[in-house]
Structures are given as structure tokens and as C-alpha cells.
Design a protein around this motif. Structure first.
Motif, PDB file in Angstrom:
ATOM      1  N   GLY A 118       0.924  -1.132   0.169  1.00  0.00           N
ATOM      2  CA  GLY A 118       0.063  -0.078  -0.051  1.00  0.00           C
ATOM      3  C   GLY A 118       0.835   1.189  -0.004  1.00  0.00           C
ATOM      4  N   VAL A 121       2.082   2.108  -3.524  1.00  0.00           N
ATOM      5  CA  VAL A 121       1.003   2.988  -4.300  1.00  0.00           C
ATOM      6  C   VAL A 121       0.980   4.340  -3.876  1.00  0.00           C
ATOM      7  N   ALA A 122       0.907   4.670  -2.620  1.00  0.00           N
ATOM      8  CA  ALA A 122       0.693   5.874  -2.133  1.00  0.00           C
ATOM      9  C   ALA A 122       1.769   6.723  -2.376  1.00  0.00           C
ATOM     10  N   PRO A 317      -4.006   2.620   4.880  1.00  0.00           N
ATOM     11  CA  PRO A 317      -4.009   3.364   3.164  1.00  0.00           C
ATOM     12  C   PRO A 317      -4.718   4.595   3.397  1.00  0.00           C
ATOM     13  N   LEU A 321      -2.973   8.165   2.328  1.00  0.00           N
ATOM     14  CA  LEU A 321      -3.522   8.725   1.134  1.00  0.00           C
ATOM     15  C   LEU A 321      -3.980  10.099   1.474  1.00  0.00           C
ATOM     16  N   ALA A 353     -10.582   5.294  -1.981  1.00  0.00           N
ATOM     17  CA  ALA A 353      -9.530   5.139  -2.567  1.00  0.00           C
ATOM     18  C   ALA A 353      -8.818   4.040  -1.736  1.00  0.00           C
ATOM     19  N   ALA A 354      -8.865   4.315  -0.178  1.00  0.00           N
ATOM     20  CA  ALA A 354      -8.239   3.367   0.691  1.00  0.00           C
ATOM     21  C   ALA A 354      -8.930   2.029   0.609  1.00  0.00           C
ATOM     22  N   VAL A 357      -7.299   0.336  -2.548  1.00  0.00           N
ATOM     23  CA  VAL A 357      -5.827  -0.034  -2.267  1.00  0.00           C
ATOM     24  C   VAL A 357      -5.765  -1.469  -1.541  1.00  0.00           C
ATOM     25  N   GLN A 358      -6.636  -1.484  -0.362  1.00  0.00           N
ATOM     26  CA  GLN A 358      -6.508  -2.606   0.397  1.00  0.00           C
ATOM     27  C   GLN A 358      -6.997  -3.760  -0.261  1.00  0.00           C
ATOM     28  N   VAL A 361      -4.585  -4.397  -3.723  1.00  0.00           N
ATOM     29  CA  VAL A 361      -3.180  -4.235  -3.836  1.00  0.00           C
ATOM     30  C   VAL A 361      -2.776  -4.830  -2.261  1.00  0.00           C
ATOM     31  N   GLU A 362      -3.020  -4.455  -1.174  1.00  0.00           N
ATOM     32  CA  GLU A 362      -2.755  -5.192  -0.072  1.00  0.00           C
ATOM     33  C   GLU A 362      -2.973  -6.446   0.089  1.00  0.00           C
TER      34      GLU A 362
END
Length: 396
Positions: A118, A121-122, A317, A321, A353-354, A357-358, A361-362
Motif C-alpha cells: 500500500g 501505491v501511495a 491506506p 493517502l 480510494a483506501a 488499495v486495501q 493491492v494489499e
């Protein structure tokens, strides 16, 4: 939360008992999740978000400062930077919960898998914002800083943060490195952690009081008692109550309250413009430690609400962010929508958005990255003649 004055500068195997500390074998039994602690971490993130959006001294609402746009809300959100203190308290607890009994390789793998997907990405997203889309806020940030930030070790290189909130990650990283050293030296034991919690905050306090600023910074003097308070709560949670553990916990709470009572009012004046008494921050520190203790040492630890795990997963995240992207959204949306529509909309966008990402991605990358890192370190350790899968931290 912000200790920077510039925008971008800067398990248990069982519940608590009174049985003696065991010398136990490593266990693979899954540790019950402390659901309410996840919820508390999420609350800490919300507090930090509100501090940065509605209290800190930016002018993205079209006013000279955020508090002018939010004269009532900022009276409360000015305390939102205490969410960072809460993060460090919880970190002292949960890192020991995850590290105790693990080999150095497994500990490093778990941290790499948890922190980096994460974060990468951030860094890339925020780097694109401050270097390409909104360079006026980046104040000279470039590819050198971007690439260095991807390592999370950029402060050691003397390079700036792509996003000011990353200062807390460097504090956390140094704490992790300290735990790693203890693991490598076979000192992550009950006795070793007790000695750490007794001495580290004292050395930091002594350095701060004698004006040894470099030593105080290297010792993370103002954050040491927060981490150590969490460590002591872990010892009570995992190995039971004792007079020594509770006395040391009270001692660390006192030191943490002292440092927070010094820095809190300074930041309130410098970063928001409010004059606040030190005793407000003393009470906050005591209150936060009390809440964490209640959640991990009482029957509240048994609460298992699945949605709390979801909130806990979003915390990291959201934190990564929220700041600069939130400011950019506020700057562009508030002139069109007005502040009362913009604030909940921006918070909603950041949380959405978080979640992405979670979820994308995470969740898929964390475990494979952790496993690959651990196996790679085990191979290196084997070639260096170290015992494979050797665990530490079991016993007194």
C-alpha cells in the motif's frame, strides 16, 4: 500529528493470568483478533484526517487558515493529532503480539508484507500529484525524492518526504528495527522487554531534559514511552498482572504525558493558532492508555465484530493517502460545492480510494511478499550458517 512546520517537510496464546512466565514452544495456533483495537485504530485515523482537513494551518478552504473555515469544529479537531500518539501506543502492543516467538526472518517478512504494498501505491500516487499535477505544493520535490521514498528509509538519506505524514512511518520503522535487533540478540524475552520498557524512556527523558537534542532525537524520546506503554500492556495481556508491570506502565504514562504536555500546546499554537493548556494533553494521554488497556485486558477483548477488521484494514491506506490528495480535492471542490458538501465528499473519496488499495493491492500482495521475504532471509541465514526457522522470545 504533524511535527513538521512545512506542508511537505518534514498474541496471546491465552488471556491475562497470574501464572509465571512460561518457557514455551513456538505455536502456530491462530491468535484471536482484538476487534475493538482495530476499531480504535480506525478512530485514530479519522481524528488525524479531521486535524489535517479542519484544524491545521492550510488555506485550501479559501481562508487564511482551516480554523477560520471551521471555527467550531476546529475547537475539537485541534486535538486530532493525538491520533498519532494513539497509533504509537497500539503499535507497541501489536508489534510485540506479532513478533513474540518469531524468527528474525519471519518478523521482517511480516513487516515488509504489511507495510510496503500500500505504501508503494501511495508514494507513486502522491508523487505524481506533487511533482506533475500540483508542483507548487511539492516545493522542488523530484524523482530523486520519489525513488528514495519508495524505500521508506529516505530520512536516513537526508531526503524529504513526498507526503509530510510519512514522518510517523520513520518513527515506526526505527521501532521495528529495535525489535529486530532484540530478536537477533535473543533478547526479545519477558525480562528483555521489561528492561527495555524501564530504561529506554528514562534515557530519552534524560537526554531531553539535559538539552542533548541529537541524543533525544536518536532515542525518539517523546515516543519511547508510548511504545513502551504498549509493550507493558502486551506483557500484562500475555503473561499476567504484576506490581512491577503496572508500576512501569504508570511510569511510562507519566513520561508520555510530560512530553505530550510540552509539545501538544506548542503545536496547537503553531499549527492551528489555539492556546491550550498542558493539562488537556495530560488527560488525553492518560485517557488513551486507559482505553487501550480496557480493550485488551478486560472481557472487551473477546468482542468479535467482523466489520471492525474491515475498518482496521482501511486505517493504513487512509493514513497514507489522506493528506495531500485531500488538500488538492478541497482546493478544487470547495469553491464549487462549498465547505459543508466538500468535507464529507473528500473524506468519502479518500476512504473509497483506501478501500481499493486495501482490496486490490494489499490483500493480494501482502502474504506473498511476506512469504518471499521470509524465505529469502532464511536462505541467506542458512548460507551464513544460522539455524533455519529459529524462534526467539519464548521465556523469561
Amino acid at each position: 500529528m504533524s511535527s513538521n512546520t512545512a506542508v511537505l517537510s518534514k498474541v496471546p496464546a491465552s488471556p491475562s493470568s497470574t501464572k509465571p512466565d512460561p518457557v514455551s514452544k513456538p505455536t502456530t495456533k491462530k491468535v484471536p483478533r482484538l476487534a475493538l483495537l482495530d476499531g480504535l485504530r480506525f478512530l485514530a485515523a479519522v481524528l488525524v484526517v479531521l486535524f489535517h482537513y479542519t484544524a491545521w494551518h492550510h488555506g485550501f478552504w479559501g481562508t487564511e487558515t482551516a480554523k477560520e473555515a471551521w471555527p467550531v469544529l476546529s475547537r475539537f479537531s485541534v486535538y486530532g493529532n493525538m491520533g498519532v500518539q494513539l497509533f504509537f501506543m497500539i503499535s507497541g502492543f501489536v508489534i510485540l503480539l506479532s513478533a513474540y516467538g518469531k524468527s528474525a526472518g519471519r518478523f521482517v517478512g511480516s513487516r515488509v508484507g504489511r507495510l510496503y504494498p500500500g505504501y508503494w501505491v501511495a508514494v507513486l500516487a502522491t508523487g505524481f500529484l506533487v511533482i506533475v499535477m500540483w508542483p507548487q505544493i511539492g516545493a522542488g520535490l523530484g524523482m530523486r525524492e520519489l525513488l528514495a521514498n519508495l524505500t521508506m528509509f529516505h530520512p536516513a538519506m537526508g531526503l524529504r518526504h513526498i507526503d509530510g505524514v510519512y514522518w510517523t512511518l520513520w518513527v515506526e520503522m526505527r521501532f521495528y528495527l529495535l525489535i529486530l535487533v532484540l530478536i537477533a540478540l535473543r533478547l526479545l524475552t519477558v525480562r528483555g522487554m521489561t528492561v527495555l520498557a524501564a530504561l529506554w524512556p528514562v534515557f530519552g527523558l534524560a537526554a531531553a531534559l539535559t538539552g542533548e537534542d541529537a541524543a533525544a532525537e536518536n532515542l525518539m524520546a517523546e515516543y519511547a514511552p508510548l511504545f513502551c506503554g504498549g509493550i507493558l500492556l502486551f506483557l500484562i495481556y500475555r503473561f499476567g498482572h504484576s506490581t512491577l508491570r503496572w508500576a512501569l506502565l504508570g511510569f511510562n504514562v507519566g513520561i508520555a504525558a510530560y512530553f505530550t504536555g510540552v509539545k501538544g500546546p506548542q503545536e496547537a499554537m503553531e499549527l492551528v493558532g489555539y492556546e491550550l493548556p498542558a493539562w488537556h494533553y495530560w488527560l488525553i494521554v492518560v485517557g488513551l492508555f486507559t482505553v487501550v488497556a480496557l480493550l485488551v485486558l478486560t472481557p472487551l477483548r473477546k468482542v468479535q465484530w467482523s466489520f471492525m477488521a474491515v475498518l482496521g484494514a482501511l486505517t493504513y491506506p487512509v493514513y497514507l493517502l489522506h493528506q495531500v490528495w485531500g488538500w488538492w480535492l478541497i482546493d478544487h471542490l470547495s469553491p464549487v460545492l462549498g465547505q459543508y458538501a466538500t468535507l464529507p465528499l473528500v473524506i468519502g473519496i479518500i476512504f473509497a480510494a483506501a478501500f481499493l488499495v486495501q482490496r486490490f493491492v494489499e490483500r493480494p500482495l501482502a502474504k506473498p511478499l511476506a512469504t518471499a521475504t521470509s524465505r529469502g532471509l532464511e536462505i541467506i541465514g542458512t548460507r551464513l550458517g544460522l539455524k533455519k526457522n529459529e524462534t526467539v522470545g519464548q521465556g523469561r
